[in-house]
Design an enzyme around this catalytic site. Structure first.
Site, mmCIF file in Angstrom:
data_model
loop_
_atom_site.group_PDB
_atom_site.id
_atom_site.type_symbol
_atom_site.label_atom_id
_atom_site.label_comp_id
_atom_site.label_asym_id
_atom_site.label_seq_id
_atom_site.Cartn_x
_atom_site.Cartn_y
_atom_site.Cartn_z
ATOM 1 N N GLY A 191 85.793 -9.341 -88.950
ATOM 2 C CA GLY A 191 84.902 -9.566 -87.594
ATOM 3 C C GLY A 191 85.775 -8.767 -86.583
ATOM 4 O O GLY A 191 86.894 -8.960 -86.019
ATOM 5 N N GLN A 234 83.942 -9.171 -80.109
ATOM 6 C CA GLN A 234 84.673 -9.640 -79.011
ATOM 7 C C GLN A 234 86.021 -10.352 -79.245
ATOM 8 O O GLN A 234 87.227 -9.866 -78.689
ATOM 9 C CB GLN A 234 83.917 -10.507 -78.009
ATOM 10 C CG GLN A 234 82.643 -9.988 -77.676
ATOM 11 C CD GLN A 234 82.717 -8.868 -76.457
ATOM 12 O OE1 GLN A 234 83.436 -7.973 -76.486
ATOM 13 N NE2 GLN A 234 82.035 -9.251 -75.450
ATOM 14 N N HIS A 244 84.879 -29.850 -82.992
ATOM 15 C CA HIS A 244 84.714 -28.671 -81.975
ATOM 16 C C HIS A 244 83.441 -28.652 -81.664
ATOM 17 O O HIS A 244 82.590 -27.824 -81.897
ATOM 18 C CB HIS A 244 85.380 -27.284 -82.283
ATOM 19 C CG HIS A 244 85.141 -26.261 -81.343
ATOM 20 N ND1 HIS A 244 85.743 -26.339 -80.031
ATOM 21 C CD2 HIS A 244 84.535 -25.039 -81.288
ATOM 22 C CE1 HIS A 244 85.653 -25.194 -79.338
ATOM 23 N NE2 HIS A 244 84.789 -24.664 -79.983
HETATM 24 P P1 A3D Z 1 80.908 -11.075 -81.679
HETATM 25 O O1 A3D Z 1 81.324 -10.430 -80.623
HETATM 26 O O2 A3D Z 1 79.544 -10.941 -82.124
HETATM 27 O O3 A3D Z 1 81.612 -10.570 -83.096
HETATM 28 C C1 A3D Z 1 81.377 -11.121 -84.335
HETATM 29 C C2 A3D Z 1 81.397 -9.626 -85.231
HETATM 30 O O4 A3D Z 1 81.346 -10.162 -86.888
HETATM 31 C C3 A3D Z 1 80.395 -8.583 -85.060
HETATM 32 O O5 A3D Z 1 81.174 -7.354 -84.779
HETATM 33 C C4 A3D Z 1 79.592 -8.489 -86.223
HETATM 34 O O6 A3D Z 1 79.219 -7.168 -86.766
HETATM 35 C C5 A3D Z 1 80.709 -9.169 -87.613
HETATM 36 N N1 A3D Z 1 80.065 -9.550 -88.655
HETATM 37 C C6 A3D Z 1 78.865 -9.951 -88.732
HETATM 38 N N2 A3D Z 1 78.791 -10.264 -90.235
HETATM 39 C C7 A3D Z 1 79.971 -9.959 -90.933
HETATM 40 C C8 A3D Z 1 80.326 -9.930 -92.170
HETATM 41 N N3 A3D Z 1 79.570 -10.366 -93.097
HETATM 42 N N4 A3D Z 1 81.684 -9.426 -92.446
HETATM 43 C C9 A3D Z 1 82.352 -9.099 -91.138
HETATM 44 N N5 A3D Z 1 82.048 -8.982 -89.951
HETATM 45 C C10 A3D Z 1 80.609 -9.564 -89.890
HETATM 46 O O7 A3D Z 1 81.363 -12.547 -81.540
HETATM 47 P P2 A3D Z 1 82.330 -13.317 -81.088
HETATM 48 O O8 A3D Z 1 83.777 -12.168 -81.548
HETATM 49 O O9 A3D Z 1 82.476 -13.507 -79.658
HETATM 50 O O10 A3D Z 1 82.532 -14.683 -81.691
HETATM 51 C C11 A3D Z 1 82.953 -14.774 -83.205
HETATM 52 C C12 A3D Z 1 82.569 -16.080 -83.499
HETATM 53 O O11 A3D Z 1 83.557 -17.010 -82.983
HETATM 54 C C13 A3D Z 1 81.158 -16.713 -83.277
HETATM 55 O O12 A3D Z 1 80.850 -17.605 -84.489
HETATM 56 C C14 A3D Z 1 81.687 -17.942 -82.032
HETATM 57 O O13 A3D Z 1 80.685 -18.738 -82.018
HETATM 58 C C15 A3D Z 1 82.824 -18.044 -82.451
HETATM 59 N N6 A3D Z 1 83.767 -18.666 -81.525
HETATM 60 C C16 A3D Z 1 84.732 -19.705 -81.770
HETATM 61 C C17 A3D Z 1 85.340 -20.183 -80.858
HETATM 62 C C18 A3D Z 1 86.003 -21.654 -81.114
HETATM 63 O O14 A3D Z 1 86.648 -22.109 -80.268
HETATM 64 C C19 A3D Z 1 86.250 -22.167 -82.577
HETATM 65 C C20 A3D Z 1 85.337 -19.928 -79.373
HETATM 66 C C21 A3D Z 1 84.565 -18.978 -79.331
HETATM 67 C C22 A3D Z 1 83.757 -18.121 -80.229
#
Ligand code: A3D
Length: 313
Positions: free
Chosen positions: A9, A12, A175
């Protein structure tokens, strides 16, 4: 030998993880994403930032699992994030499908890695990831408690006008909205929190902590928090890679601890070179126990929903 850290991933949080890990020179970085150009672009940008400071880190961006082979640490953020008005649980079906593929690939390419999951809904996704990857439970752990505790700590520091480093605190449970900030296990300059803050004020801060993620989503509109989640994930990776044996609140596999069996939930654990080396059981008051159990029930209910989606879980 230089460690290999794969970030699955490159969104962000993934990009911020790569930046922080490069600044700390924890190892070489593989930034993986199905969106290959995104991974390549961020890796190249961060790689160029390392020459400003003379950092000794190699970065690549890829969409091939071959490049991730034999990683020492894998941090997973693949999936979708919340948009305004969504709960973490709304992400379940989409992110389960994504994590199945990721888990199977991790098993094939890096069976000895220490795997940190950040994808939401955290407790269920980390549990699914452990099942899909088949890695031992001490090598698969979820990031949430450090972030939730850091929010609680920050709000307290603002209210009490003391530096964050003088506050020790803990947030346990799942969480989600039922997470359990622990004022009785919070100290400020070694003093008990209850002597320093009015009950009504504390309740407001606890509520704000529980809704800390939503508050940021409302401002950002297009995504959820990423700086503090990434910093929290890096703390876990560093404790593993350097065998620091820090006690950190994480979503860990419980096998009877806190009266919970075969479930992931937020508890203090020791992270060292063997992964999750120990679950620390602290004494909970009756009220804390009640809140913790309520949070565990919410995790169990969502796990049941996940099982309805994939009966192999
Ligand atoms: P975002 O910026 O959308 O990044 C997610 C990335 O995952 C994107 O670049 C997608 O292209 C990529 N992706 C989708 N499918 C696949 C796959 N099969 N293989 C590899 N990459 C893929 O999201 P983000 O970085 O802001 O957040 C990522 C996750 O973390 C989300 O599920 C959020 O809800 C979670 N999150 C968790 C917390 C916790 O405290 C646990 C806090 C903030 C965000």
């Amino acid at each position: 030998m230089t460690k290999k850290i794969t970030l699955i991933g490159a969104g962000q949080i993934g990009g911020t993880l790569a930046h922080l890990i490069s600044i700390k020179e924890l190892g070489d970085i593989v930034l993986f994403d199905v969106a290959e150009d995104l991974a390549k672009g961020k890796a190249l940008d961060i790689a160029q930032s390392t020459s400003v400071d003379g950092l000794n880190v190699n970065l690549i961006g890829t969409s091939s699992y071959k490049d991730t082979e034999n990683s020492d640490v894998i941090i997973i953020t693949a999936g979708v994030a919340r948009k305004p008005g969504m709960t973490r649980d709304d992400l379940l079906a989409t992110n389960l499908k994504i994590i199945k593929k990721v888990g199977e690939e991790v098993k094939r390419t890096s069976p000895n890695a220490f795997v940190i999951c950040i994808t939401n809904p955290l407790d269920i996704i980390v549990m699914a990831l452990q099942k899909y990857s088949g890695l031992p439970t001490n090598k698969v752990v979820g990031m949430a408690g450090i972030l939730d505790s850091s929010r609680f700590k920050y709000f307290l520091s603002q209210e009490l006008k003391v530096p964050v480093k003088n506050i020790e605190t803990l947030v346990l449970g799942g969480h989600g909205d039922t997470m359990v900030p622990m004022p009785n296990h919070t100290t400020v300059n070694g003093k008990s929190l209850s002597d320093l803050i009015k009950k009504e004020k504390l309740e407001l801060i606890i509520d704000r902590t529980r809704k800390g993620g939503a508050e940021i989503i409302k401002f950002l509109q297009k995504g959820s928090a990423f700086y503090a989640p990434a910093a929290s994930g890096v703390e876990m990776a560093e404790s593993y890679l350097k065998d620091l044996k820090k006690t950190l609140p994480c979503a860990a596999y419980l096998n009877g601890e806190y009266g919970v069996k075969h479930l992931y939930a937020g508890v203090p654990v020791v992270i060292g070179k063997n992964g999750v080396e120990k679950v620390i059981e602290i004494n909970l008051s009756n009220e804390e126990k009640e809140q913790f159990n309520l949070s565990i029930k919410a995790v169990k209910d969502l796990y049941q929903t996940a099982k309805n989606i994939d009966k192999n879980l």
